[in-house]
Design an enzyme around this catalytic site. Structure first.
Site, PDB file in Angstrom:
ATOM      1  NE  ARG A   1      60.545  80.320  52.769  1.00  0.00           N
ATOM      2  CZ  ARG A   1      61.123  81.379  52.184  1.00  0.00           C
ATOM      3  NH1 ARG A   1      61.410  82.454  52.886  1.00  0.00           N
ATOM      4  NH2 ARG A   1      61.410  81.361  50.891  1.00  0.00           N
TER       5      ARG A   1
ATOM      6  CG  HIS B   1      52.945  90.536  54.647  1.00  0.00           C
ATOM      7  ND1 HIS B   1      52.599  89.208  54.806  1.00  0.00           N
ATOM      8  CD2 HIS B   1      54.147  90.536  54.020  1.00  0.00           C
ATOM      9  CE1 HIS B   1      53.553  88.439  54.275  1.00  0.00           C
ATOM     10  NE2 HIS B   1      54.506  89.218  53.804  1.00  0.00           N
TER      11      HIS B   1
ATOM     12  CG  HIS C   1      52.406  87.303  57.921  1.00  0.00           C
ATOM     13  ND1 HIS C   1      53.054  88.403  58.432  1.00  0.00           N
ATOM     14  CD2 HIS C   1      53.310  86.689  57.110  1.00  0.00           C
ATOM     15  CE1 HIS C   1      54.293  88.444  57.988  1.00  0.00           C
ATOM     16  NE2 HIS C   1      54.470  87.413  57.167  1.00  0.00           N
TER      17      HIS C   1
ATOM     18  CB  SER D   1      57.740  83.955  58.588  1.00  0.00           C
ATOM     19  OG  SER D   1      58.098  83.323  57.371  1.00  0.00           O
TER      20      SER D   1
ATOM     21  CG  MET E   1      57.910  87.365  48.128  1.00  0.00           C
ATOM     22  SD  MET E   1      59.147  86.125  47.697  1.00  0.00           S
ATOM     23  CE  MET E   1      59.285  85.232  49.229  1.00  0.00           C
TER      24      MET E   1
ATOM     25  CD  GLN F   1      62.957  87.072  46.590  1.00  0.00           C
ATOM     26  OE1 GLN F   1      62.734  88.106  45.961  1.00  0.00           O
ATOM     27  NE2 GLN F   1      62.713  86.956  47.885  1.00  0.00           N
TER      28      GLN F   1
HETATM   29  P1  AMP Z   1      57.698  88.652  52.276  1.00  0.00           P
HETATM   30  O1  AMP Z   1      56.314  88.525  51.763  1.00  0.00           O
HETATM   31  O2  AMP Z   1      58.069  87.618  53.285  1.00  0.00           O
HETATM   32  O3  AMP Z   1      58.722  88.812  51.177  1.00  0.00           O
HETATM   33  O4  AMP Z   1      57.751  90.010  53.095  1.00  0.00           O
HETATM   34  C1  AMP Z   1      57.344  91.224  52.522  1.00  0.00           C
HETATM   35  C2  AMP Z   1      57.756  92.350  53.408  1.00  0.00           C
HETATM   36  O5  AMP Z   1      57.162  92.186  54.694  1.00  0.00           O
HETATM   37  C3  AMP Z   1      59.268  92.416  53.632  1.00  0.00           C
HETATM   38  O6  AMP Z   1      59.677  93.777  53.693  1.00  0.00           O
HETATM   39  C4  AMP Z   1      59.427  91.739  54.970  1.00  0.00           C
HETATM   40  O7  AMP Z   1      60.575  92.165  55.673  1.00  0.00           O
HETATM   41  C5  AMP Z   1      58.175  92.194  55.676  1.00  0.00           C
HETATM   42  N1  AMP Z   1      57.843  91.277  56.755  1.00  0.00           N
HETATM   43  C6  AMP Z   1      57.623  89.937  56.677  1.00  0.00           C
HETATM   44  N2  AMP Z   1      57.380  89.424  57.896  1.00  0.00           N
HETATM   45  C7  AMP Z   1      57.465  90.456  58.763  1.00  0.00           C
HETATM   46  C8  AMP Z   1      57.319  90.581  60.181  1.00  0.00           C
HETATM   47  N3  AMP Z   1      57.046  89.538  60.966  1.00  0.00           N
HETATM   48  N4  AMP Z   1      57.453  91.811  60.730  1.00  0.00           N
HETATM   49  C9  AMP Z   1      57.736  92.884  59.958  1.00  0.00           C
HETATM   50  N5  AMP Z   1      57.883  92.836  58.635  1.00  0.00           N
HETATM   51  C10 AMP Z   1      57.749  91.639  58.038  1.00  0.00           C
END
Ligand code: AMP
Length: 290
Positions: free
Chosen positions: A195, A45, A42, A193, A38, A69
């Site tokens: 967030r 990702h 960081h 994260s 999304m 979602q």
């Molecule tokens: P998001 O942008 O938060 O939807 O995350 C995108 C992808 O990155 C998803 O598969 C998350 O599980 C993964 N992800 C986000 N934060 C982390 C983290 N700290 N460690 C490993 N994978 C992450």
């Protein structure tokens, strides 16, 4: 086109263009790797992106804040975004294509088809976020059909999401290998994260309680404690001792089915969700008895 470290990165926002390009890549017998995100990238990702690099020939990162979602009253509108920075980071990681569709293009007029799992969403985050995993499964299925990856990488940080995607891939016969990547943490243990940027400095200090609670549970399991209720109580107590924390759930469950476990005889998942101020954070760890 933007110049990356050692190659050119292509940015695509049109769904039709992405699908046509994926068709061509597949015709040339190259393997496509997808890392769905999304955005507001960081180090978590970036770790997924780096691991994806070696899994195929063409590395695609999708950036899409998926409206289906998010529930009413959640942070869809204020979810952090920084496309310019994300493109620059993707270029540095020698990503081949950044796919960032518009919601209106991905979910066309009259959209009414969803992918919904029966059981996995009845646990953990699914309980406080009804329809969240229906949105996740639906958008991931759509991204799979548009980007047509051979391999897709997901983080274990969103453990329930990873299991939902694995289940959906089996149930709907997607010919895609799903790779899980371990959680990437800040030096003090806080799971990275997008967030986390919502947290004030005192809240940031409280946010480490999620990791400390998980770590404490692992130590208790190593000492021989076998009752899940005992692990959950100590984790909750530790989290409550930090300012501005409000526990959504602390659960000990089977890592596959996510069903609750009372006594620990084999590796189990401890998963938790905690509001720190208004920010809802999640984390999890596999607890392994000696
Ligand atoms: P998001 O942008 O938060 O939807 O995350 C995108 C992808 O990155 C998803 O598969 C998350 O599980 C993964 N992800 C986000 N934060 C982390 C983290 N700290 N460690 C490993 N994978 C992450």
């Amino acid at each position: 086109l933007r110049e990356g470290k050692d190659k050119t990165i292509k940015t695509i926002s049109s769904v039709a263009e992405m699908q046509a390009r994926a068709d061509r890549i597949r015709q040339s017998a190259k393997r496509i790797v997808l890392v769905p995100t999304m955005g507001f990238l960081h180090e978590g990702h970036l770790a997924l992106i780096r691991s994806g690099r070696s899994l195929g020939d063409v590395l695609v990162v999708s950036i899409f804040v998926n409206p289906t979602q998010f529930g009413p009253g959640e942070d869809l509108e204020k979810y952090p975004r920084n496309m310019e920075r994300d493109f620059a980071l993707a270029a540095q990681e020698s990503v081949d294509i950044v796919f960032s569709p518009d919601a209106g293009d991905l979910y066309g007029q009259g959209f009414e088809t969803f992918v919904a799992l029966q059981r996995l969403p009845m646990h953990l985050c699914g309980l406080s976020r009804p329809n969240h995993f229906r949105g996740v499964a639906t958008v991931v299925a759509k991204l799979f059909n548009v980007v047509q990856p051979h391999v897709a990488v997901f983080g274990e940080k969103d453990f329930q999401q990873l299991q939902v995607v694995r289940r959906m891939v089996k149930d709907l016969n997607f010919s895609i290998a799903i790779i899980g990547h371990p959680t990437v943490r800040e030096p003090d243990g806080l799971a990275m994260s997008s967030r986390n940027c919502y947290l004030s400095s005192p809240q940031r200090r409280s946010a480490v309680s999620l990791y400390l609670a998980l770590q404490g549970a692992q130590q208790q399991v190593e000492k021989g404690i076998r009752k899940a209720s005992e692990l959950i109580s100590s984790a909750e107590e530790l989290i409550r001792s930090y300012a501005d924390t409000d526990i959504d759930y602390v659960a000990v469950c089977d890592p596959e089915t996510l069903e609750g476990v009372d006594t620990i005889h084999r590796p189990v998942l401890m998963a938790l969700a905690v509001r720190v101020g208004k920010t809802r954070l999640i984390d999890n760890m596999i607890l392994t008895p000696r």
